[in-house]
Design a protein around this motif. Structure first.
Motif, PDB file in Angstrom:
ATOM      1  N   LEU A 151      -4.849  -3.364  -6.355  1.00 54.67           N
ATOM      2  CA  LEU A 151      -4.459  -1.984  -6.067  1.00 54.67           C
ATOM      3  C   LEU A 151      -5.392  -1.370  -5.030  1.00 54.67           C
ATOM      4  N   THR A 152      -6.669  -1.657  -5.136  1.00 54.92           N
ATOM      5  CA  THR A 152      -7.619  -1.160  -4.138  1.00 54.92           C
ATOM      6  C   THR A 152      -7.280  -1.714  -2.760  1.00 54.92           C
ATOM      7  N   LEU A 153      -6.960  -3.004  -2.685  1.00 54.90           N
ATOM      8  CA  LEU A 153      -6.572  -3.619  -1.409  1.00 54.90           C
ATOM      9  C   LEU A 153      -5.283  -3.005  -0.872  1.00 54.90           C
ATOM     10  N   LEU A 154      -4.337  -2.724  -1.757  1.00 53.59           N
ATOM     11  CA  LEU A 154      -3.100  -2.063  -1.336  1.00 53.59           C
ATOM     12  C   LEU A 154      -3.397  -0.671  -0.787  1.00 53.59           C
ATOM     13  N   GLY A 155      -4.339   0.027  -1.396  1.00 55.50           N
ATOM     14  CA  GLY A 155      -4.754   1.332  -0.898  1.00 55.50           C
ATOM     15  C   GLY A 155      -5.351   1.236   0.499  1.00 55.50           C
ATOM     16  N   ILE A 156      -6.121   0.177   0.747  1.00 58.17           N
ATOM     17  CA  ILE A 156      -6.702  -0.044   2.072  1.00 58.17           C
ATOM     18  C   ILE A 156      -5.593  -0.325   3.092  1.00 58.17           C
ATOM     19  N   VAL A 157      -4.604  -1.111   2.695  1.00 56.44           N
ATOM     20  CA  VAL A 157      -3.473  -1.398   3.582  1.00 56.44           C
ATOM     21  C   VAL A 157      -2.717  -0.109   3.908  1.00 56.44           C
ATOM     22  N   CYS A 158      -2.478   0.715   2.902  1.00 54.32           N
ATOM     23  CA  CYS A 158      -1.792   1.995   3.137  1.00 54.32           C
ATOM     24  C   CYS A 158      -2.614   2.887   4.071  1.00 54.32           C
ATOM     25  N   ALA A 159      -3.914   2.956   3.836  1.00 50.70           N
ATOM     26  CA  ALA A 159      -4.784   3.755   4.704  1.00 50.70           C
ATOM     27  C   ALA A 159      -4.684   3.263   6.138  1.00 50.70           C
ATOM     28  N   ALA A 160      -4.774   1.963   6.332  1.00 45.09           N
ATOM     29  CA  ALA A 160      -4.715   1.388   7.681  1.00 45.09           C
ATOM     30  C   ALA A 160      -3.367   1.666   8.338  1.00 45.09           C
ATOM     31  N   ALA A 161      -2.289   1.530   7.575  1.00 47.00           N
ATOM     32  CA  ALA A 161      -0.952   1.758   8.135  1.00 47.00           C
ATOM     33  C   ALA A 161      -0.773   3.209   8.592  1.00 47.00           C
ATOM     34  N   PHE A 162      -1.174   4.157   7.754  1.00 40.35           N
ATOM     35  CA  PHE A 162      -0.997   5.565   8.125  1.00 40.35           C
ATOM     36  C   PHE A 162      -1.953   5.980   9.237  1.00 40.35           C
ATOM     37  N   LEU A 163      -3.181   5.478   9.213  1.00 38.22           N
ATOM     38  CA  LEU A 163      -4.110   5.795  10.300  1.00 38.22           C
ATOM     39  C   LEU A 163      -3.618   5.194  11.619  1.00 38.22           C
ATOM     40  N   ALA A 164      -3.093   3.977  11.569  1.00 33.08           N
ATOM     41  CA  ALA A 164      -2.559   3.348  12.783  1.00 33.08           C
ATOM     42  C   ALA A 164      -1.359   4.124  13.314  1.00 33.08           C
ATOM     43  N   ARG A 165      -0.474   4.554  12.416  1.00 32.72           N
ATOM     44  CA  ARG A 165       0.688   5.342  12.853  1.00 32.72           C
ATOM     45  C   ARG A 165       0.250   6.661  13.477  1.00 32.72           C
ATOM     46  N   GLY A 166      -0.692   7.323  12.855  1.00 28.88           N
ATOM     47  CA  GLY A 166      -1.177   8.585  13.397  1.00 28.88           C
ATOM     48  C   GLY A 166      -1.840   8.403  14.747  1.00 28.88           C
ATOM     49  N   TRP A 167      -2.674   7.372  14.868  1.00 27.31           N
ATOM     50  CA  TRP A 167      -3.361   7.088  16.123  1.00 27.31           C
ATOM     51  C   TRP A 167      -2.362   6.716  17.214  1.00 27.31           C
ATOM     52  N   ALA A 168      -1.367   5.908  16.867  1.00 24.70           N
ATOM     53  CA  ALA A 168      -0.382   5.459  17.853  1.00 24.70           C
ATOM     54  C   ALA A 168       0.355   6.635  18.480  1.00 24.70           C
ATOM     55  N   GLY A 169       0.595   7.670  17.703  1.00 24.68           N
ATOM     56  CA  GLY A 169       1.330   8.822  18.205  1.00 24.68           C
ATOM     57  C   GLY A 169       0.662   9.540  19.361  1.00 24.68           C
ATOM     58  N   TYR A 170      -0.600   9.281  19.592  1.00 27.79           N
ATOM     59  CA  TYR A 170      -1.325   9.908  20.698  1.00 27.79           C
ATOM     60  C   TYR A 170      -1.515   8.967  21.888  1.00 27.79           C
ATOM     61  N   LEU A 207       8.126   6.006  -0.701  1.00 28.51           N
ATOM     62  CA  LEU A 207       7.915   6.338  -2.112  1.00 28.51           C
ATOM     63  C   LEU A 207       6.887   5.399  -2.733  1.00 28.51           C
ATOM     64  N   GLY A 208       6.945   4.121  -2.366  1.00 30.61           N
ATOM     65  CA  GLY A 208       5.949   3.161  -2.866  1.00 30.61           C
ATOM     66  C   GLY A 208       4.535   3.532  -2.452  1.00 30.61           C
ATOM     67  N   ALA A 209       4.379   4.013  -1.215  1.00 30.04           N
ATOM     68  CA  ALA A 209       3.056   4.453  -0.766  1.00 30.04           C
ATOM     69  C   ALA A 209       2.596   5.653  -1.586  1.00 30.04           C
ATOM     70  N   GLY A 210       3.508   6.567  -1.877  1.00 33.83           N
ATOM     71  CA  GLY A 210       3.157   7.727  -2.697  1.00 33.83           C
ATOM     72  C   GLY A 210       2.739   7.333  -4.107  1.00 33.83           C
ATOM     73  N   ILE A 211       3.470   6.416  -4.683  1.00 34.59           N
ATOM     74  CA  ILE A 211       3.122   5.932  -6.025  1.00 34.59           C
ATOM     75  C   ILE A 211       1.781   5.206  -5.994  1.00 34.59           C
ATOM     76  N   THR A 212       1.520   4.491  -4.919  1.00 34.65           N
ATOM     77  CA  THR A 212       0.221   3.831  -4.766  1.00 34.65           C
ATOM     78  C   THR A 212      -0.902   4.864  -4.757  1.00 34.65           C
ATOM     79  N   ALA A 213      -0.688   5.971  -4.040  1.00 32.09           N
ATOM     80  CA  ALA A 213      -1.704   7.033  -4.008  1.00 32.09           C
ATOM     81  C   ALA A 213      -1.987   7.548  -5.413  1.00 32.09           C
ATOM     82  N   LEU A 214      -0.933   7.807  -6.182  1.00 30.56           N
ATOM     83  CA  LEU A 214      -1.127   8.289  -7.557  1.00 30.56           C
ATOM     84  C   LEU A 214      -1.845   7.243  -8.399  1.00 30.56           C
TER      85      LEU A 214
END
Length: 143
Positions: free
Chosen positions: A83-102, A64-71
């Protein structure tokens, strides 16, 4: 445009957060039992139960915190550099999770069905899409 993109990132994160919140109080919705839920959501070989309810609650809060960050990123005047840095952290976390799945290592560690199939078709592509959404929000914020 950034508000629409933020909403498109927020909505799936809200849905996931709501699922984790329900699981944190012992519900198994939308799955019929605890074992199948664990095999669908966690996917480690031999799993029969979801991790602790506190783990699910923490996952709900973070998602939910990531979603609120997006908004928040859609408002160019809020949050400043942090907030911009937090957005970069969120981007990195989700991209890493997506990449890891493969990765083959991930496939071996989380091989239980139906998680393995859902991860390949839904979870990893979804994480990549959300990560790219965060990247776009950060770029729009900087322009």
């Amino acid at each position: 445009m950034s508000m629409l993109l933020a909403a498109l990132v927020f909505i799936p994160l809200l849905a996931v957060a709501m699922g984790y919140a329900l699981w944190s109080v012992g519900a198994t919705w939308p799955i019929r039992n605890q074992e199948l839920l664990a095999k669908t959501v966690v996917g480690t070989p031999g799993i029969t139960r979801m991790p602790s309810r506190w783990t699910s609650l923490l996952a709900a809060i973070l998602t939910l915190g990531a979603g609120i960050t997006a908004l928040s990123l859609a408002d160019h005047d809020s949050g400043g550099t942090w907030l911009t840095l937090l957005g970069i952290v969120c981007a990195a976390a989700f991209l890493a999770r997506g990449w890891a799945g493969y990765r083959p290592e991930w496939r071996r560690r989380y091989s239980e069905m139906p998680f393995a199939d859902l991860d390949r078709r839904v979870y990893s592509p979804g994480a990549l899409a959300i990560g790219l959404g965060f990247v776009a929000l950060v770029i729009m914020r900087l322009l």
